[in-house]
Structure formats: structure tokens, C-alpha cells
Design a protein around this motif. Structure first.
Motif, mmCIF file in Angstrom:
data_model
loop_
_atom_site.group_PDB
_atom_site.id
_atom_site.type_symbol
_atom_site.label_atom_id
_atom_site.label_comp_id
_atom_site.label_asym_id
_atom_site.label_seq_id
_atom_site.Cartn_x
_atom_site.Cartn_y
_atom_site.Cartn_z
ATOM 1 N N ASP A 78 105.920 -55.608 43.376
ATOM 2 C CA ASP A 78 107.033 -54.901 42.749
ATOM 3 C C ASP A 78 106.771 -54.825 41.243
ATOM 4 N N THR A 79 106.293 -53.682 40.766
ATOM 5 C CA THR A 79 105.931 -53.564 39.356
ATOM 6 C C THR A 79 107.139 -53.349 38.449
ATOM 7 N N SER A 80 108.339 -53.384 39.013
ATOM 8 C CA SER A 80 109.534 -53.399 38.167
ATOM 9 C C SER A 80 109.914 -54.820 37.780
ATOM 10 N N ARG A 81 109.196 -55.799 38.336
ATOM 11 C CA ARG A 81 109.449 -57.217 38.019
ATOM 12 C C ARG A 81 108.147 -57.858 37.544
ATOM 13 N N ILE A 82 107.883 -57.784 36.252
ATOM 14 C CA ILE A 82 106.658 -58.338 35.676
ATOM 15 C C ILE A 82 107.010 -59.275 34.529
ATOM 16 N N VAL A 83 106.413 -60.448 34.542
ATOM 17 C CA VAL A 83 106.576 -61.448 33.482
ATOM 18 C C VAL A 83 105.198 -61.735 32.899
ATOM 19 N N VAL A 84 105.130 -61.982 31.607
ATOM 20 C CA VAL A 84 103.873 -62.362 30.980
ATOM 21 C C VAL A 84 103.963 -63.802 30.508
ATOM 22 N N ALA A 85 102.897 -64.568 30.721
ATOM 23 C CA ALA A 85 102.809 -65.953 30.247
ATOM 24 C C ALA A 85 101.567 -66.069 29.367
ATOM 25 N N GLY A 86 101.662 -66.855 28.294
ATOM 26 C CA GLY A 86 100.525 -67.021 27.406
ATOM 27 C C GLY A 86 100.414 -68.449 26.919
ATOM 28 N N THR A 87 99.187 -68.956 26.868
ATOM 29 C CA THR A 87 98.945 -70.331 26.438
ATOM 30 C C THR A 87 98.358 -70.357 25.032
ATOM 31 N N SER A 88 98.838 -71.277 24.199
ATOM 32 C CA SER A 88 98.304 -71.535 22.866
ATOM 33 C C SER A 88 98.277 -70.261 22.028
ATOM 34 N N PHE A 89 97.098 -69.753 21.656
ATOM 35 C CA PHE A 89 97.032 -68.530 20.854
ATOM 36 C C PHE A 89 97.839 -67.404 21.481
ATOM 37 N N SER A 90 97.702 -67.229 22.794
ATOM 38 C CA SER A 90 98.423 -66.151 23.471
ATOM 39 C C SER A 90 99.929 -66.364 23.433
ATOM 40 N N SER A 91 100.361 -67.621 23.327
ATOM 41 C CA SER A 91 101.806 -67.886 23.306
ATOM 42 C C SER A 91 102.468 -67.270 22.082
ATOM 43 N N ASN A 92 101.704 -67.050 21.019
ATOM 44 C CA ASN A 92 102.263 -66.445 19.813
ATOM 45 C C ASN A 92 102.522 -64.949 19.978
ATOM 46 N N LEU A 93 101.976 -64.356 21.022
ATOM 47 C CA LEU A 93 102.018 -62.910 21.178
ATOM 48 C C LEU A 93 102.902 -62.431 22.315
ATOM 49 N N ILE A 94 103.187 -63.304 23.291
ATOM 50 C CA ILE A 94 103.737 -62.790 24.544
ATOM 51 C C ILE A 94 105.187 -62.330 24.439
ATOM 52 N N PHE A 95 105.989 -62.854 23.503
ATOM 53 C CA PHE A 95 107.352 -62.327 23.362
ATOM 54 C C PHE A 95 107.299 -60.871 22.898
ATOM 55 N N THR A 96 106.400 -60.582 21.965
ATOM 56 C CA THR A 96 106.239 -59.214 21.488
ATOM 57 C C THR A 96 105.615 -58.340 22.570
ATOM 58 N N VAL A 97 104.654 -58.887 23.325
ATOM 59 C CA VAL A 97 104.077 -58.145 24.449
ATOM 60 C C VAL A 97 105.175 -57.720 25.420
ATOM 61 N N ALA A 98 106.061 -58.657 25.771
ATOM 62 C CA ALA A 98 107.101 -58.371 26.761
ATOM 63 C C ALA A 98 108.031 -57.255 26.304
ATOM 64 N N THR A 99 108.438 -57.276 25.036
ATOM 65 C CA THR A 99 109.377 -56.265 24.563
ATOM 66 C C THR A 99 108.695 -54.923 24.321
ATOM 67 N N LYS A 100 107.507 -54.934 23.718
ATOM 68 C CA LYS A 100 106.818 -53.679 23.430
ATOM 69 C C LYS A 100 106.347 -52.985 24.702
ATOM 70 N N HIS A 101 105.971 -53.772 25.723
ATOM 71 C CA HIS A 101 105.456 -53.192 26.958
ATOM 72 C C HIS A 101 106.509 -53.170 28.058
ATOM 73 N N ARG A 102 107.746 -53.481 27.714
ATOM 74 C CA ARG A 102 108.903 -53.320 28.581
ATOM 75 C C ARG A 102 108.787 -54.117 29.870
#
Length: 360
Positions: free
Chosen positions: A214-238
Motif C-alpha cells: 500500500d503505497t499510500s502508507r509509507i514511513v521513512v526511518a533514518g539512523t545517525s546521519f540519516s536521522s537528521n534528514l528524515i523529518f524533512t524527507v517525510a514532509t517534502k516527499h509527502r
């Protein structure tokens, strides 16, 4: 990875040889060479797709591994697919207090994607997707790319959700074209960013192969360096949620809404999304409270982001946190367990109330 590259080369040759057990087709409109079935030694790969790239070569985009090794999905065994995308080569710009900085980024002409679908997923019971991104540190000039995250792939797929992980480019000044490709005139493009292209490749595979995701339900998780980016990833990529592991935000966590800092609006499609941060109590790089050598952990990130957003409608619908006693800069079993639960709450696999006690 060597076997993955070997398959791409073999597939290109097999398109014109008896090894291809069904006729290959070349679509000149999208540059895709599709091979229904391909024999490599004793292994049979199906749904092989090679895409003609800007470098004038065919690169492997997708291939279903032998069913005897990894199962066929469709409600039976787990299914693992190897996909790929081609990062767009360009100069990456970075904007700081002094103005524009030119960043040198990883040389990554073809980025590998691994997608795993859990056993039991069917067209009638589609599962959500968690995209898990690994930690990273610059290495060399240009730096090595951010690798795939096999731990996250296994952890989230074991929780009954589809999971994916992919490589992306990092730059020598700790920036990345993951969220957006920035341009010399200070404009930026979301769709052709590394995450945008990786996500598009996954969605294309789901649509073309009728995968039970179900591609209407996607979550992103990021560790360490990636953790600094994933909140912005989630909002910018909806997307529908984001989980920071062993981190939460760096010293630029000012909620200004730029493409390289945390967002100041957590609404996606008109509704605020849920996010989470998971840290170790003894993490010196991202301590749970206060600024460490690399940024803020769970509690600090939550406080900084929520304080910086005055409009309540733009704040996350929930900001779950968990601090693992005694854990350093790592993701231990207890932290993974919390991350799995948070992802399930964000994608409605379990009621959001199951995570409400962690929204503190």
C-alpha cells in the motif's frame, strides 16, 4: 553487489541469446529493456528490467531473484527484490550563513535498492512500507555513498510491513542531495533528488508487478546521519511518518523550512503526520537531552522542533520518543522494537493509541 552487477551484464547479453527463455522487449519511449525470464547458471531470474541511462549504457533496474532462494510472495514465503535507480549527476550547492557553498558528492552512477515483502502479504491484505536509511560519515574525496541498511530491512519486514533500503549520495561538507537537488540560482527539485528517484523506482515496481504494498502508507526511518534528514524527507516527499534512530536533528535544527533543515510544517495532504525519535541514554554524539558533538537526540529534538513551530496546526500529530537506558550511539534490540511499534502506529497497522504513552 558484485553478483548484482554481474547479473546486469549477463542480462544485457542474454537479451540476444538463448538464455532468455521469453522474448525481451525494448520500449524506446521509456528506455526500458524488459526480459520476462533469464537463466544465469542454475538460477532463473524473472521480470528483469534494464534501463538506458544518460551515460549511454543499460543498467539493471529490477529483477526478481530465484523463487527457490527467496520465495514468491503472494501470501506465501517472503519476497526480496533487487531494484535500482540512477542518481542525477549535478553540482550540489549548499547554503549557509556565508552564502553558497559548492559540495563534492559521492560518485554513484547506479544506486542499489533492496525491497522485502513479508510472508502473508496479498492483494487483499496489502502491507505498508518502511524505507530505512543507514548511517554515514564522509570518506574520501569524493566521499563514499551512504550504503544500504540491511538491519532496518530485516527489522521492519519482520514486523509484518514491507521494507526497503537504498544507497544515496553524501557530500564532503556533510550535506546530501537526498531530499532535494539544489541549483545555482537557489531553486531546488524534489522529484529528481536521490530519495525522489529511489521512491519512484519502488512505486514503479509495485505498480508494474502488482506487488501487495500500500503505497499510500509509507514511513521513512533514518539512523545517525540519516536521522537528521528524515523529518524533512517525510514532509517534502509527502510520506505518512518518520522515525529518527540514534539521532533526531543536528545543530541546524531550526525549523526554518529550508531543504536542509527541519521542516516548519508537518502537514501532508492537509493532515499533520506522526514522527518519532529513538536515542540511547549514553549517546555522546546525539544525547537525548542537550547538544552533543553531532546534534540532538530524542528529547532534545522533540523540544526544539515543537518549540520552533508556533502554529499548532503545523506541528506533528504526535512526536513519539524513546530513550534506551545505557545505550550509546547504536540501535539495540529495545530501540528496534520501539521503532517497529512506532512504524505500525504511523501506518495504522496498530491503533495510534498503542503509542500514545510514548508521546511525551
Amino acid at each position: 553487489m558484485k553478483h548484482f552487477c554481474l547479473l546486469a551484464i549477463t542480462a544485457a547479453i542474454a537479451a540476444h541469446s538463448p538464455l532468455a527463455s521469453a522474448q525481451a522487449t525494448l520500449n524506446l519511449n521509456d528506455g526500458a529493456l524488459r526480459i520476462p525470464s533469464l537463466t544465469v547458471g542454475a538460477d532463473v531470474y524473472t521480470n528483469v528490467v534494464l534501463r538506458y541511462g544518460a551515460d549511454g549504457r543499460f543498467g539493471l533496474e529490477a529483477a526478481t531473484p530465484p523463487a527457490g532462494n527467496l520465495g514468491g510472495g503472494g501470501g506465501g514465503a517472503a519476497q526480496t527484490l533487487q531494484l535500482a535507480y540512477a542518481p542525477q549527476p549535478n553540482t550540489q550547492y549548499w547554503y549557509n550563513a556565508q552564502g553558497r557553498v559548492v559540495a563534492t558528492c559521492s560518485n554513484l552512477p547506479q544506486a542499489a535498492i533492496t525491497l522485502k515483502i513479508p510472508a502473508g502479504a496479498t492483494a487483499q491484505a496489502k502491507v505498508p512500507l518502511v524505507i530505512s536509511l543507514a548511517g554515514w560519515a564522509p570518506n574520501g574525496n569524493p566521499p563514499a555513498p551512504v550504503p544500504q541498511d540491511p538491519a532496518g530491512l530485516e527489522q521492519f519486514s519482520a514486523a509484518g510491513m514491507a521494507a526497503a533500503t537504498f544507497e544515496y549520495r553524501g557530500c564532503d561538507n556533510w550535506s546530501s542531495p537526498l531530499i532535494a537537488r539544489t541549483n545555482v540560482n537557489e531553486t531546488f527539485d524534489i522529484a529528481s533528488s536521490d530519495f525522489g528517484l529511489g521512491l519512484a523506482a519502488i512505486k514503479a515496481a509495485v505498480a508494474e508487478r502488482n506487488l501487495p504494498i500500500d503505497t499510500s502508507r509509507i514511513v521513512v526511518a533514518g539512523t545517525s546521519f540519516s536521522s537528521n534528514l528524515i523529518f524533512t524527507v517525510a514532509t517534502k516527499h509527502r510520506l505518512q511518518g518518520a522515525i529518527a534512530l540514534a539521532g533526531g536533528c543536528d545543530y541546524d535544527c531550526n525549523a526554518t523550512g529550508t531543504t536542509y533543515e527541519q521542516p516548519n510544517d508537518f502537514r501532508v495532504n492537509g493532515a499533520a503526520i506522526r514522527v518519532a525519535a529513538v536515542s540511547g541514554s549514553a549517546d555522546q554524539l546525539f544525547p537525548p537531552v542537550g547538544l552533543g558533538s553531532s546534534g540532538y537526540g530524542a528529547s532534545g529534538a522533540r523540544a526544539r522542533i515543537l518549540t520552533a513551530i508556533p502554529d499548532g496546526a503545523r506541528k506533528p500529530a504526535a512526536f513519539y520518543t524513546y530513550v534506551a537506558p545505557g545505550a550509546g550511539h547504536e540501535v539495540n534490540a529495545a530501540m528496534w522494537a520501539k521503532a517497529r511499534t512506532f512504524a505500525q502506529c504511523m501506518t495504522n497497522v496498530r491503533p495510534a493509541a498503542d503509542c500514545a504513552a510514548d508521546d511525551r
